[in-house]
Write a protein that holds these residues in place. Structure first.
Motif, PDB file in Angstrom:
ATOM      1  N   TRP A  44       0.856  -1.173   0.000  1.00  0.00           N
ATOM      2  CA  TRP A  44       0.000   0.000   0.000  1.00  0.00           C
ATOM      3  C   TRP A  44       0.902   1.236   0.000  1.00  0.00           C
ATOM      4  O   TRP A  44       2.121   1.106   0.153  1.00  0.00           O
ATOM      5  N   HIS A  46       2.704   4.265   1.555  1.00  0.00           N
ATOM      6  CA  HIS A  46       3.116   4.627   2.916  1.00  0.00           C
ATOM      7  C   HIS A  46       3.156   6.135   3.117  1.00  0.00           C
ATOM      8  O   HIS A  46       3.313   6.602   4.234  1.00  0.00           O
ATOM      9  N   ASN A  47       3.077   6.877   2.043  1.00  0.00           N
ATOM     10  CA  ASN A  47       3.245   8.331   2.132  1.00  0.00           C
ATOM     11  C   ASN A  47       2.183   8.998   1.262  1.00  0.00           C
ATOM     12  O   ASN A  47       2.235   8.887   0.042  1.00  0.00           O
ATOM     13  N   LYS A  69       3.029   9.759  10.830  1.00  0.00           N
ATOM     14  CA  LYS A  69       3.719  11.025  11.116  1.00  0.00           C
ATOM     15  C   LYS A  69       3.324  12.031  10.059  1.00  0.00           C
ATOM     16  O   LYS A  69       3.323  11.696   8.875  1.00  0.00           O
ATOM     17  N   TYR A 103      -0.899  15.777   5.571  1.00  0.00           N
ATOM     18  CA  TYR A 103       0.175  14.881   5.116  1.00  0.00           C
ATOM     19  C   TYR A 103       0.414  13.789   6.143  1.00  0.00           C
ATOM     20  O   TYR A 103       0.572  14.088   7.327  1.00  0.00           O
ATOM     21  N   LEU A 107       5.441   4.314   8.190  1.00  0.00           N
ATOM     22  CA  LEU A 107       6.437   3.307   7.809  1.00  0.00           C
ATOM     23  C   LEU A 107       5.894   1.893   7.939  1.00  0.00           C
ATOM     24  O   LEU A 107       6.049   1.071   7.041  1.00  0.00           O
ATOM     25  N   ASN A 130      -0.836  10.156  -3.652  1.00  0.00           N
ATOM     26  CA  ASN A 130       0.407   9.466  -3.255  1.00  0.00           C
ATOM     27  C   ASN A 130       1.600  10.127  -3.951  1.00  0.00           C
ATOM     28  O   ASN A 130       2.631   9.503  -4.124  1.00  0.00           O
ATOM     29  N   PHE A 131       1.411  11.389  -4.339  1.00  0.00           N
ATOM     30  CA  PHE A 131       2.453  12.183  -4.994  1.00  0.00           C
ATOM     31  C   PHE A 131       2.729  11.709  -6.425  1.00  0.00           C
ATOM     32  O   PHE A 131       3.758  12.035  -7.004  1.00  0.00           O
ATOM     33  N   LEU A 132       1.810  10.917  -6.963  1.00  0.00           N
ATOM     34  CA  LEU A 132       1.937  10.454  -8.348  1.00  0.00           C
ATOM     35  C   LEU A 132       0.651  10.791  -9.075  1.00  0.00           C
ATOM     36  O   LEU A 132      -0.419  10.756  -8.489  1.00  0.00           O
TER      37      LEU A 132
ATOM     38  N   TYR B  19      13.365   0.076   3.010  1.00  0.00           N
ATOM     39  CA  TYR B  19      12.746   0.221   4.333  1.00  0.00           C
ATOM     40  C   TYR B  19      13.435   1.338   5.127  1.00  0.00           C
ATOM     41  O   TYR B  19      12.778   2.236   5.659  1.00  0.00           O
ATOM     42  N   MET B  22      12.838   4.829   3.727  1.00  0.00           N
ATOM     43  CA  MET B  22      11.536   5.380   4.086  1.00  0.00           C
ATOM     44  C   MET B  22      11.580   5.932   5.510  1.00  0.00           C
ATOM     45  O   MET B  22      11.106   7.023   5.787  1.00  0.00           O
ATOM     46  N   PHE B  26      11.147   9.897   6.544  1.00  0.00           N
ATOM     47  CA  PHE B  26      10.029  10.282   7.419  1.00  0.00           C
ATOM     48  C   PHE B  26      10.544  10.917   8.710  1.00  0.00           C
ATOM     49  O   PHE B  26       9.785  11.136   9.637  1.00  0.00           O
ATOM     50  N   PRO B  36       7.210  14.211   6.523  1.00  0.00           N
ATOM     51  CA  PRO B  36       7.678  13.171   5.597  1.00  0.00           C
ATOM     52  C   PRO B  36       7.998  13.793   4.234  1.00  0.00           C
ATOM     53  O   PRO B  36       7.357  14.760   3.827  1.00  0.00           O
ATOM     54  N   ALA B  37       8.974  13.235   3.548  1.00  0.00           N
ATOM     55  CA  ALA B  37       9.401  13.768   2.250  1.00  0.00           C
ATOM     56  C   ALA B  37       8.220  13.858   1.286  1.00  0.00           C
ATOM     57  O   ALA B  37       7.329  13.027   1.321  1.00  0.00           O
ATOM     58  N   TYR B  38       8.250  14.860   0.432  1.00  0.00           N
ATOM     59  CA  TYR B  38       7.080  15.146  -0.410  1.00  0.00           C
ATOM     60  C   TYR B  38       7.140  14.463  -1.769  1.00  0.00           C
ATOM     61  O   TYR B  38       6.935  15.078  -2.793  1.00  0.00           O
ATOM     62  N   TRP B  39       7.465  13.198  -1.764  1.00  0.00           N
ATOM     63  CA  TRP B  39       7.456  12.478  -3.030  1.00  0.00           C
ATOM     64  C   TRP B  39       6.910  11.073  -2.826  1.00  0.00           C
ATOM     65  O   TRP B  39       6.690  10.623  -1.703  1.00  0.00           O
ATOM     66  N   TYR B  40       6.696  10.392  -3.940  1.00  0.00           N
ATOM     67  CA  TYR B  40       6.214   9.026  -3.874  1.00  0.00           C
ATOM     68  C   TYR B  40       7.256   8.175  -3.150  1.00  0.00           C
ATOM     69  O   TYR B  40       8.444   8.238  -3.454  1.00  0.00           O
ATOM     70  N   THR B  41       6.799   7.408  -2.199  1.00  0.00           N
ATOM     71  CA  THR B  41       7.711   6.626  -1.386  1.00  0.00           C
ATOM     72  C   THR B  41       7.560   5.158  -1.735  1.00  0.00           C
ATOM     73  O   THR B  41       6.509   4.567  -1.526  1.00  0.00           O
ATOM     74  N   GLY B  43       7.641   1.220  -1.785  1.00  0.00           N
ATOM     75  CA  GLY B  43       7.503   0.176  -0.779  1.00  0.00           C
ATOM     76  C   GLY B  43       8.493  -0.955  -1.014  1.00  0.00           C
ATOM     77  O   GLY B  43       9.177  -1.001  -2.037  1.00  0.00           O
ATOM     78  N   TRP B  44       8.581  -1.841  -0.038  1.00  0.00           N
ATOM     79  CA  TRP B  44       9.426  -3.030  -0.148  1.00  0.00           C
ATOM     80  C   TRP B  44       8.522  -4.250  -0.266  1.00  0.00           C
ATOM     81  O   TRP B  44       7.311  -4.145  -0.111  1.00  0.00           O
ATOM     82  N   GLU B 343      11.936   0.349  -5.312  1.00  0.00           N
ATOM     83  CA  GLU B 343      11.510  -0.908  -5.938  1.00  0.00           C
ATOM     84  C   GLU B 343      11.843  -0.915  -7.433  1.00  0.00           C
ATOM     85  O   GLU B 343      12.114   0.115  -8.018  1.00  0.00           O
ATOM     86  N   LYS B 347       8.256   4.780 -10.729  1.00  0.00           N
ATOM     87  CA  LYS B 347       7.003   5.514 -10.895  1.00  0.00           C
ATOM     88  C   LYS B 347       7.209   7.013 -10.951  1.00  0.00           C
ATOM     89  O   LYS B 347       6.306   7.752 -11.324  1.00  0.00           O
ATOM     90  N   GLN B 348       8.371   7.444 -10.525  1.00  0.00           N
ATOM     91  CA  GLN B 348       8.640   8.884 -10.423  1.00  0.00           C
ATOM     92  C   GLN B 348      10.159   9.058 -10.425  1.00  0.00           C
ATOM     93  O   GLN B 348      10.876   8.182  -9.957  1.00  0.00           O
TER      94      GLN B 348
END
Lengths: 682, 682
Positions: A44, A46-47, A69, A103, A107, A130-132, B19, B22, B26, B36-41, B43-44, B343, B347-348
């Motif tokens: 899913w 996370h951000n 957060k 926002y 994690l 999701n910033f995309l 992991y 991220m 954050f 948290p950083a303003y971009w697509y994050t 996942g693992w 990953e 995507k970005q």
């Protein structure tokens, strides 16, 4: 029911379901082992951030709780001034035109937010990013409307239940809870903790088989990985497991030790669908089907409660049909659809099975037909498109779909001729394309390419798989064996891919042909009986229900099984997949009489999306005296009918209903009960 | 150093870094807010399995610890018999040919395993699968070689430090720790807990500014979200923050209250690179650069320690260069490369920035040049290919790359003419393509298409962006403004895209042209000075280092800053991004003198991958007397040289070195120190 401005927890649309589906698919236990599902597990986001625009004459206050957060941002849309704010405490949005952004990064879990205020509160009118690419609507659930909740922990209902019967066997104590349950076992000790072993069983045989029971627990006071002991109440609580029996070996009397009871965990669904007739066997089949379906319906429609406890798209697809005739729950369908499909980018067929992906696509059409909720369909459309495109990548120049590395062309546990393209798989691909086309048009999306693909596929199915000599669809045109199974032929009837003449031929040459291998799973019996109903063989449907499901009852079933072969006797009845107790005795697809009775014997079906109009065509002479009630909407609407002493009484809580008897079409009233004499009808 | 058969925690290659990245991204805090950083994050993988084949003459035992839920499977490869087994306890693999599979699902964290046994133990020779496509090598870390560890919690080093100076200011207490640190603050109370406020500052000004300090903590005994109180030791410990100063307002004496000290948290890197000369200013610049780089080097190379604490590909790229002249750590580069990239499916652009994706691609070539580890490059190659393909999707028919929705064409904080394609961006795309081609060839992968794309791009850059009249590359050929900035012209020199004649023209018409806007960030000053060094202007490099970085020292810097404008005075020096204390005073890219001194003034560079051969060409007359030592491998090899009284002493611990002075090429000895007289050299 939700109040008009009740706040909901919100998340990135679909992510709650992805999170919970992963939890569900990691929840299988077998003989002390955890067994996560053996496929790629979608993650899913996370951000994310949530946003909504507001225009107010007066300042408005609100407060925000999140899981994760993050921070908030208030953007004045008149002067573009941005103000960041701390979450958790009260915030004021001044009069004017503003955009509020929340926002949240998380994690380890699901980023989500709960915003409370008179005018500013979180609900599905918020957007999520999701910033995309394109933002989506926020996801919500009727179960999460309170700031104290955490959407990562589902809100189950609970009920303490005692054993219905306690028996001393082989020096141990056997507790029988009457039928399968998903529950935590609780042992309340009178004096002090005492080590004991709990052997679980869906059958008596399994529970008493201390060596080989599928689920067994040697409880430990401290550091027990599968339970915990509360010193203050002297109570040990185990993890959640499904069973009907618990056997405690070597303890022939619990009287001096303590009490064993269970905490049944379930999701409450409305009781709407009902059926009762003069035929007590049929009534029992209905009741046990209803119990089976409810036990397998939690956050998602799962396959079975002891094993696998996974979300399988094929099983769920059948539940979507059953749901319409029982509790008509909308959110469980949405949750299952979203949980199965996972993230937008598709990497693997659902549960690795190509046909399961196809059923998922068809289920969106089914969803719309059932609930007529365009918003949800719109939200899920990009995932639909990615899935069909991903599937079509594996088609050949004739349009036939093939297995890629890691794919599974399943259809059924049957002896198919798998060489080259399999006919039944092409049938479900064609049907899935129809759903994609239908939904694309509903949403004013271009579907021309899909239409061309569909047309070509239909032509080629008939050209390559129809055997004029056998008057049947064959499995493979490439092997030269020209082998016939029932499956593709059943689909051809179900999907209206054959005209009246060919339908009758198939019925004769395949469905009623004892030389063609029989269907061995309740799963495909569902489609076979539906095909028979479709050609008007209602008597066959009724007889088969009574013989097959009634046969399980005769074998002591209190929930319906994954598989039933009347020839199997004794302990062999519980074995499957090479495991003594591998067969699931409470399996969702065993509950299909709900659908077959509701859809074909009582004969209710929607004729416009969301049951805006609906028809009911009861098989009055076949059923004899009966009472039935079936839902018409997720709001609790229903149609009820009673057939008694050659009279039919019918009423609905919702307009749009038509009763069909013989050639007559009679409007079903909402303001009174219509009473019709069979003399007038026939 | 790892022993030969030491077990390591293993995970799906790259997932540990995703992991941890991220978690890192954050970890930003600003005035009580988490950001948290303003971009697509990315996942693992939550659901994976690890496998390896073994062939034994005797049975072997092993045990497996995992983070998550799962089980093991032993497959006899001779008869395909499968045995599932419970993890956690000892298991035996019989003699024969077996495949061991360890399945791990982890909902909330990183699925990973630790397998211990004499012959069966987890390390990078295991493979990992996420149930999709090609399996990857297992990821490992030198920090995780113990079953008691949890790879989700990084193994930092810690050091208790006291304030270097305590001062009473405005009725409060100001503690100065001498320079920036990333630490938890600990307050050990003598008698009892006492409420107090901690105001942090990278500068004295910031710490004393109680109203506006970026980081402030009103400590609470109970339920403090940012710290915890231990009743038994009467010690309050805060969360991790970066600062040089702590100001405690309203408490003018801590004597009766307690002691404040900090627990410095860091990752230990070897001390190899060293530089000392007769010029004390230059020495101080080296030392402060080294401190700055080390503070910004943790699990990843991050941009700055107070703000943002994020992993930025542009900043990290420069650190990869600096690392070669300081601690030569291999794993931090690998972690940063993998953490940034995320990953497999892209995507970005990295950190949303197109040029940052390009630097990441170039960094793989740099990685190989530095460490010559083909295994890592092979593992990362699919991610490299996906990223370049994703990037090329946004190129036009001339091959020029453009911004898509959500993309950021950054290059530098400078006044570019952004209409249409930007020249500097095309330069880095071309350079990135060269890296992709080089790595593809190294791995025997087909690179023909990339070569054609590269060649066409190079031709079109010159055709469309080179201005004959201005004798310079212009930003945009589409706007008609024919605006010149330094950036593209610097890249042209750095990337060898111009011949000797054009290089000289650019130096004259652009680099030494006061009418062309100056570079304002240390970030791009790095490339500008490198370009000047490349054309032999070493004096300029030295002068600029001393003026620019020396200027920061004159302003009291004890770590180097994100930005420095000598004209700014007082509190204005600490402001940035519209925030009074928004400027980072300990910023990785401020540490570039390490690289500029090492690479150009002392003149060390590898001439074959992994420093199999290397050259050193020191600017002897420019530097005067100096001592220097630089790493040559991650194993601790180094070259040391000393210039004193017109003699040069040089030695390396590794063969392959050549000293270049004037036109002379002298082999650097490994068995003795070579002493050369300047008289012989010049």
């Amino acid at each position: 029911m939700k109040g008009k401005n009740m706040a909901s927890w919100i998340w990135y649309h679909g992510d709650f379901e992805i999170y919970q589906a992963m939890k569900q698919n990691f929840d299988r236990e077998e003989r002390g082992m955890n067994w996560p599902a053996y496929w790629y597990t979608s993650g899913w986001n996370h951000n994310v951030y949530f946003w909504k625009e507001f225009q107010f004459d007066h300042a408005q206050t609100f407060s925000t709780i999140i899981q994760g957060k993050g921070y908030g941002k208030l953007i004045n849309l008149e002067d573009s001034q941005e103000t960041k704010f701390i979450l958790g405490s009260q915030m004021t949005c001044p009069a004017g035109h503003f955009r509020i952004e929340i926002y949240v990064g998380n994690l380890s879990g699901l980023p989500c937010a709960f915003i409370e205020g008179k005018e500013i509160y979180s609900d599905h009118s918020w957007k999520a990013s999701n910033f995309l690419g394109d933002d989506v609507i926020a996801g919500t659930s009727q179960f999460f409307t309170n700031s104290k909740q955490n959407p990562m922990h589902f809100e189950y209902s609970h009920k303490i239940q005692n054993a219905k019967r306690i028996e001393i066997v082989n020096g141990g104590t056997l507790l029988d809870f009457g039928h399968d349950l998903t529950a935590k076992t609780m042992i309340q000790f009178f004096e002090q903790f005492q080590m004991m072993v709990l052997c679980y069983g869906e059958s008596r045989t399994e529970a008493l088989d201390v060596a080989d029971a599928y689920l067994k627990h040697e409880i430990r006071m401290h550091d027990d990985p599968d339970g915990s002991y509360d010193e203050s109440t002297k109570t040990f609580t185990t993890k959640l497991r499904a069973f009907r029996y618990i056997y405690v070996p070597d303890i022939s009397s619990l009287d001096d030790i303590g009490t064993i009871f269970v905490n049944f965990e379930f999701v409450k669904f409305p009781k709407i669908g009902a059926f009762e007739s003069h035929d007590s066997k049929l009534n029992q089949i209905w009741r046990v089907s209803d119990r089976t379906l409810r036990l397998c319906s939690g956050i998602f429609f799962i396959d079975g409660i002891k094993r696998d406890r996974w979300v399988w798209a094929g099983d769920a697809f059948q539940c979507f049909y059953m749901n319409r005739y029982d509790f008509f729950d909308k959110e469980i369908v949405e949750r299952t659809v979203l949980g199965l499909r996972g993230e937008l980018d598709i990497k693997q067929h659902l549960d690795t099975i190509v046909d399961y992906s196809m059923y998922w696509l068809i289920s969106i059409e089914l969803y719309y037909e059932t609930f007529a909720d365009k918003t949800f369909v719109e939200a899920v459309y990009p995932k639909m498109k990615q899935l069909i495109d991903f599937s079509l990548e594996a088609t050949d120049k004739l349009g036939f779909i093939h297995e890629r590395k890691g794919d599974w062309i399943y259809i059924d546990w049957a002896d198919f001729d798998h060489e080259g393209a399999l006919c039944a798989e092409q049938m479900v691909l064609a049907r899935a394309l129809q759903s994609v086309i239908k939904i694309s048009k509903l949403l004013n999306q271009d579907a021309q390419e899909y239409e061309a693909t569909y047309q070509r596929l239909r032509v080629n199915i008939d050209k390559y798989f129809w055997d004029e000599g056998k008057q049947a669809y064959i499995d493979s045109y490439e092997s030269g064996k020209r082998h016939v199974t029932r499956h593709a032929n059943i689909f051809a009837i179900l999907f209206d891919y054959v005209d009246e003449k060919r339908t009758q031929t198939i019925v004769k040459k395949v469905l009623r042909n004892p030389l063609i291998a029989t269907i061995n799973t309740p799963y495909f019996k569902f489609w076979e009986l539906e095909a028979l109903a479709k050609v008007g063989s209602y008597q066959d449907v009724l007889d088969t229900i009574k013989a097959y499901w009634g046969g399980m009852l005769d074998n002591g079933a209190t929930t319906f099984w994954e598989y039933f072969d009347p020839k199997e006797k004794g302990a062999a009845r519980y074995a499957m997949y090479g495991d003594k107790y591998g067969k699931s005795l409470c399996h969702a697809w065993g509950a299909s009489p709900i659908y077959l009775i509701g859809r074909y014997l009582v004969g209710l079906r929607p004729t416009q999306a969301g049951y805006k109009t609906f028809e009911i065509e009861p098989q009055l002479s076949l059923l004899g005296d009966f009472n039935a009630k079936f839902p018409l909407s997720e709001k609790g609407d229903y149609v009820s009918l009673e057939s008694k002493n050659k009279y039919l009484l019918i009423q609905a809580t919702k307009k749009g209903g038509t009763l069909l008897v013989q050639d007559k079409q009679i409007t079903i009233p909402t303001d009174h009960q219509l009473k019709l004499s069979f003399n007038d009808l026939y």
